[in-house]
Structure formats: C-alpha cells, structure tokens
Design a protein around this motif. Structure first.
Motif, mmCIF file in Angstrom:
data_model
loop_
_atom_site.group_PDB
_atom_site.id
_atom_site.type_symbol
_atom_site.label_atom_id
_atom_site.label_comp_id
_atom_site.label_asym_id
_atom_site.label_seq_id
_atom_site.Cartn_x
_atom_site.Cartn_y
_atom_site.Cartn_z
ATOM 1 N N LEU A 242 58.763 18.782 102.974
ATOM 2 C CA LEU A 242 59.242 17.532 103.617
ATOM 3 C C LEU A 242 58.797 17.588 105.122
ATOM 4 O O LEU A 242 58.958 16.795 105.847
ATOM 5 N N ALA B 155 64.256 15.084 99.223
ATOM 6 C CA ALA B 155 64.470 14.100 100.082
ATOM 7 C C ALA B 155 65.973 13.593 100.137
ATOM 8 O O ALA B 155 66.854 13.398 100.943
ATOM 9 N N TYR C 31 69.354 14.110 102.910
ATOM 10 C CA TYR C 31 69.517 12.906 103.724
ATOM 11 C C TYR C 31 70.986 12.284 103.039
ATOM 12 O O TYR C 31 71.971 11.532 103.830
ATOM 13 N N ARG D 92 63.536 5.297 106.008
ATOM 14 C CA ARG D 92 62.751 6.176 106.551
ATOM 15 C C ARG D 92 61.491 6.564 106.034
ATOM 16 O O ARG D 92 61.159 6.281 105.159
ATOM 17 N N LEU E 61 58.400 9.291 105.389
ATOM 18 C CA LEU E 61 58.406 10.702 105.107
ATOM 19 C C LEU E 61 56.948 10.987 104.465
ATOM 20 O O LEU E 61 56.248 10.156 104.172
ATOM 21 N N TYR F 122 62.151 6.375 96.466
ATOM 22 C CA TYR F 122 61.140 7.108 97.228
ATOM 23 C C TYR F 122 59.781 6.541 96.399
ATOM 24 O O TYR F 122 59.357 6.724 95.226
#
Length: 256
Positions: free
Chosen positions: A69, A123, A127, A173, A175, A198
């Motif tokens: 990440l 991820a 988060y 966000r 990534l 994702y």
C-alpha cells in the motif's frame, strides 16, 4: 466559566469524542452539548461507532502499513504473489442466479485475483478502523470525488448508490493498485458496519465472482471492461453478495 452560546466546530466535536480536545475547551464543548441535544446525540452515536470499530478491529489497528500500500508501489512492476496467511483462505465460487453473473471473456488468472484481493483487503483492514480520517474526500462531495478519481485513475469511477442495502457513502481515496492507481470507496451502515469498493486496471475480464476471506473480512472480485473490482466487508457471504450484486448492477448500467 463555560458558556453554552460559544459555537463549537465539527472538528472540536470529533476531538472531544477522541479525547484529543484541549483541556481549556472541554468545558465549553460540554456546555454546548448540554444546550444542543442534536449535537449531543451525534456525539453519542460517534462514540458507539468508535467502540464498535475498536471491538472488531483493534487486533489489526496497530499493524504496520503493508508495503503493497506504499505510494512507492505506483512506480514498481506488478509483484509476484507472496504466499501468506491469506493464501490458505482464498476460495473461488460462481455467484450464480442471474444473467451477467456467469463467466465470460478471458478467465481471471489466479495471480490477478490474488493481487487484487490481497491489496483490497489490506486497504479495507487499514482504513475501516479510522473514525476521523477514513477517507480523503468525504461522501458529501460525491461529484468531486468521482471526477477526481476518474481523472487520476483513467476510467469512469462512479460511487454506487447502496441505500437499498442500508449503506451510505463515507467517501473515498486514491491508492496504489496492482498495475497503477486504484480507487477506494467506503460505505457505512447506521450500525457502523463498513464495506469498501476497490478498483484498478485489470489485464483480463471475467464476470465470474471470486471469493476471498481473511479472518473476519470477506471480499468478492470480478473484472469487466478492463477494470477489476473488489467489494470487501462482512465475512457473511450472503450479506457481502447482496452488496456486491448491487455494485455490479450499477457499474454495468454505467458502462464500467
């Protein structure tokens, strides 16, 4: 002496919940909450949510950020699959029962499935434990969030409407993904249950849904029109499939 008429900001309310508020402001905030029941109810709900998140995710909250990440990943070549704890729990299945859920096109390779699900679950676990900063752009700025991620990622990024499953957009966000940028969207229920979506570029396409599980978190992967999707959340496969099906249906309607 405290004054309940002194305005209190949203950040101060969050800081109060997190025990990060300066001591000299604590009395003013408490006086404000005594005089403003709506804000007091919000603070109560945030505390309950924080307690629920800590109860579920404290075991992973202090883990180091996975190297995959790191922003450095954007400049790296796609890495080979590194066998780890998740490898023993990776399972694949076809989520049947509807047109468009059967495999078509080139089958997703095991390495692509593994790369996507490992990155997405990492991820997700990193988060979802965050109360104040789970996302970069809040869900209240949906249009800006979609435009920003679309521009940075290079495909049409849309935040699906998941109200039918009791989920509201928290935000998103940017990534690093397996082959370049990845978009990351987070949703939350009234009880604090969180799901994430994702997406990143994929080299093959399949609408066959593949399932992965790590500890108490599950993920469903598919790839379509050059984009791979991973919906992560509850290890309850029925609940996860309900959310993923709604995401799939909406991405199909918008053309991916």
């Amino acid at each position: 002496m405290t004054d309940p008429r002194i305005p209190v900001t949203e950040d101060e309310l969050h800081a109060y919940v997190d025990n990060e508020l300066p001591a000299e402001r604590r009395g003013d905030v408490e006086a404000w909450l005594s005089a403003h029941p709506d804000d007091a109810e919000r603070v109560r709900s945030w505390r309950e949510m924080a307690e629920a998140l800590h109860a579920r995710y404290d075991s992973v909250a202090d883990e180091p950020v996975p190297q995959r990440l790191s922003i450095d990943r954007l400049a790296q070549q796609p890495r080979k699959w590194m066998y780890g704890a998740i490898a023993a729990t990776l399972l694949a299945f076809v989520a049947g029962g509807g047109a468009g859920w059967l495999a078509r096109g080139a089958a997703a390779s095991p390495s692509m499935f593994q790369n996507f699900t490992v990155d997405a679950l990492d991820a997700h676990r990193l988060y979802v434990v965050e109360v104040r900063h789970p996302v970069e752009v809040p869900g209240s700025e949906r249009a800006h969030l979609q435009q920003w991620l679309t521009k940075r990622c290079g495909w049409d990024v849309r935040a699906p409407e998941l109200g039918a499953t009791g989920l509201k957009l928290v935000g998103g966000r940017l990534l690093p993904g397996p082959t370049g940028p990845a978009s990351f969207l987070m949703y939350e229920s009234a009880s604090g249950e969180r799901f994430t979506i994702y997406t990143s570029r994929a080299s093959a396409e399949t609408t066959q849904m593949l399932y992965a599980r790590q500890d108490n978190d599950g993920a469903l992967f598919w790839a379509d029109k050059g984009v791979g999707y991973v919906v992560s959340g509850s290890s309850d496969r029925d609940r996860l499939t309900q959310v993923a099906r709604l995401v799939y249906d909406q991405t199909e309607k918008t053309g991916g």
